[in-house]
Design an enzyme around this catalytic site. Sequence first.
Site, PDB file in Angstrom:
ATOM      1  N   GLU A 213      36.923  46.287  35.599  1.00  0.00           N
ATOM      2  CA  GLU A 213      35.834  46.896  34.815  1.00  0.00           C
ATOM      3  C   GLU A 213      36.296  47.260  33.417  1.00  0.00           C
ATOM      4  O   GLU A 213      37.328  47.900  33.250  1.00  0.00           O
ATOM      5  CB  GLU A 213      35.330  48.148  35.549  1.00  0.00           C
ATOM      6  CG  GLU A 213      33.845  48.296  35.525  1.00  0.00           C
ATOM      7  CD  GLU A 213      33.110  47.129  36.186  1.00  0.00           C
ATOM      8  OE1 GLU A 213      32.620  46.265  35.434  1.00  0.00           O
ATOM      9  OE2 GLU A 213      33.017  47.074  37.414  1.00  0.00           O
TER      10      GLU A 213
ATOM     11  N   ASP B 258      36.986  42.893  30.330  1.00  0.00           N
ATOM     12  CA  ASP B 258      36.597  41.602  29.733  1.00  0.00           C
ATOM     13  C   ASP B 258      36.781  41.575  28.219  1.00  0.00           C
ATOM     14  O   ASP B 258      37.339  40.627  27.672  1.00  0.00           O
ATOM     15  CB  ASP B 258      35.168  41.194  30.146  1.00  0.00           C
ATOM     16  CG  ASP B 258      34.098  42.205  29.773  1.00  0.00           C
ATOM     17  OD1 ASP B 258      34.447  43.348  29.386  1.00  0.00           O
ATOM     18  OD2 ASP B 258      32.903  41.865  29.874  1.00  0.00           O
TER      19      ASP B 258
ATOM     20  N   GLY C 102      17.683  45.872  35.618  1.00  0.00           N
ATOM     21  CA  GLY C 102      18.166  47.211  35.251  1.00  0.00           C
ATOM     22  C   GLY C 102      19.159  47.791  36.239  1.00  0.00           C
ATOM     23  O   GLY C 102      19.519  48.958  36.150  1.00  0.00           O
ATOM     24  N   ALA C 103      19.623  46.991  37.204  1.00  0.00           N
ATOM     25  CA  ALA C 103      20.577  47.506  38.198  1.00  0.00           C
ATOM     26  C   ALA C 103      22.001  47.090  37.863  1.00  0.00           C
ATOM     27  O   ALA C 103      22.932  47.379  38.594  1.00  0.00           O
ATOM     28  CB  ALA C 103      20.196  46.998  39.593  1.00  0.00           C
TER      29      ALA C 103
ATOM     30  N   SER D 186      22.932  41.618  36.417  1.00  0.00           N
ATOM     31  CA  SER D 186      22.889  40.480  35.485  1.00  0.00           C
ATOM     32  C   SER D 186      21.679  39.576  35.623  1.00  0.00           C
ATOM     33  O   SER D 186      21.798  38.355  35.642  1.00  0.00           O
ATOM     34  CB  SER D 186      24.163  39.637  35.595  1.00  0.00           C
ATOM     35  OG  SER D 186      25.250  40.417  35.232  1.00  0.00           O
ATOM     36  N   SER D 187      20.500  40.180  35.680  1.00  0.00           N
ATOM     37  CA  SER D 187      19.287  39.357  35.715  1.00  0.00           C
ATOM     38  C   SER D 187      19.132  38.572  34.414  1.00  0.00           C
ATOM     39  O   SER D 187      18.660  37.440  34.422  1.00  0.00           O
ATOM     40  CB  SER D 187      18.051  40.228  35.971  1.00  0.00           C
ATOM     41  OG  SER D 187      17.972  41.272  35.022  1.00  0.00           O
ATOM     42  N   SER D 188      19.556  39.149  33.285  1.00  0.00           N
ATOM     43  CA  SER D 188      19.388  38.434  32.008  1.00  0.00           C
ATOM     44  C   SER D 188      20.314  37.221  31.935  1.00  0.00           C
ATOM     45  O   SER D 188      19.906  36.143  31.501  1.00  0.00           O
ATOM     46  CB  SER D 188      19.605  39.367  30.815  1.00  0.00           C
ATOM     47  OG  SER D 188      20.874  39.979  30.886  1.00  0.00           O
TER      48      SER D 188
ATOM     49  N   ASP E 280      29.312  37.577  32.966  1.00  0.00           N
ATOM     50  CA  ASP E 280      28.040  37.465  33.687  1.00  0.00           C
ATOM     51  C   ASP E 280      27.511  36.033  33.699  1.00  0.00           C
ATOM     52  O   ASP E 280      27.085  35.515  34.731  1.00  0.00           O
ATOM     53  CB  ASP E 280      26.994  38.398  33.065  1.00  0.00           C
ATOM     54  CG  ASP E 280      27.434  39.848  33.107  1.00  0.00           C
ATOM     55  OD1 ASP E 280      28.431  40.147  33.787  1.00  0.00           O
ATOM     56  OD2 ASP E 280      26.784  40.687  32.454  1.00  0.00           O
TER      57      ASP E 280
ATOM     58  N   TYR F 295      29.607  52.669  25.317  1.00  0.00           N
ATOM     59  CA  TYR F 295      30.282  51.361  25.433  1.00  0.00           C
ATOM     60  C   TYR F 295      31.010  51.056  24.124  1.00  0.00           C
ATOM     61  O   TYR F 295      32.184  50.680  24.118  1.00  0.00           O
ATOM     62  CB  TYR F 295      29.233  50.277  25.735  1.00  0.00           C
ATOM     63  CG  TYR F 295      29.752  48.848  25.718  1.00  0.00           C
ATOM     64  CD1 TYR F 295      30.261  48.258  26.871  1.00  0.00           C
ATOM     65  CD2 TYR F 295      29.709  48.083  24.554  1.00  0.00           C
ATOM     66  CE1 TYR F 295      30.731  46.942  26.862  1.00  0.00           C
ATOM     67  CE2 TYR F 295      30.171  46.771  24.534  1.00  0.00           C
ATOM     68  CZ  TYR F 295      30.677  46.209  25.689  1.00  0.00           C
ATOM     69  OH  TYR F 295      31.132  44.912  25.674  1.00  0.00           O
TER      70      TYR F 295
END
Length: 390
Positions: free
Chosen positions: A35, A38, A125-126, A129-131, A175, A224
Amino acid sequence: MQALINNVTHSFTSIFGYAPTHFIQAPGRVNLIGEHTDYNDGFVLPCAIDYQMVVAAAKRDDNLIRVIAVDYQNAQDQFSLEHPIEFLPNKMWANYIRGVIHFLQQAKYVFQGMDIAITGNVPQGAGLSSSAALEVAIGQTVKTLYQLPISQKEIALNGQKAENQFVGCNCGIMDQLISACGEESHALLIDCRSLATTAVKMPESAVVMIINSNKKRGLVDSEYNTRRQQCEEAAKILNVTALRDATLAQLQAKKALMNDKVYRRARHVITENERTLQAAEALKQGDLTKLSELMAQSHISMRDDFEITVNEVDTLVEIVKSVIGSQGGVRMTGGGFGGCVVALVTPDLVAKVTQAVEAQYKKQTGLKETIYVCSASQGAGYLEITNGIK
């Protein structure tokens, strides 16, 4: 998957008035360990999951791209390849598709128009990596329809470029790469510097559980960026290109030259890289006890050194840990400040973990979790529809 295919076919056929010729899927992902490594040129160990984006598509003989977003009440977008592809501030979902196609054009790949309909069950939003799944699904669709000579790695890089430069969201390459290159029953050890990937067999005795804390993720972008700056500052003090090149001994030697926060951020990244390499080895050996230890250390490091966990996520980790002991691992996964925990557990513990979380999490936090039980799945590709549309 069949329900997604039925859904997307229905929308395509009823709106475009004919049947699609091709179906393509691209999966979401979960990161098992590694985590915030990357962007420090380090290692990550994700697997693709059996929640995916599915596209129904057909070629056109002109240069028009027509798109249906099934999950947004069949909202539509349309644009031509003959004009510059523009960003739409009031239709965010469409920009992921426009961005992917824009950069494929820029890379001089030759293709014409197409009709596409998109649906998916990757939770939005979880942090799954839906995008990225959407970007990879679109790249894969153009590749499939027009037989483009583009590698899976290039599809991933093209998707990342679309997200960073067209949509305007910062992201690493993990992702898109796992969505494009994932293998069934395997995790993928990714070297984020060289983009070399190594498939790591998942033990048959391991089930992937993803538990969403449903804690809304606040401060993600600003925190971030701060973490990223702190890592860069540490790398500069250590005189290395990226923290991937530093050792704990080097960090200790320069401790006096950096403030405590920068020191702890660097310590997380350096130790997390080492843990990720060890976890790939443990996974290969089917050593869940070792994996349990490494995932526990990863979570503590994220909590205490990198400071990206929140009470709700820590609570979930403790509940799961109390059930599984050393028979599996659990830790927060994703960018932090909310989101999900990932657990690798033996099949007999899935029901016990579910019961414990359902009984205790809401009582302790006031929030209701969402649980996904997954298996490591195949990356993006063409779907052979052999059993027809139901």
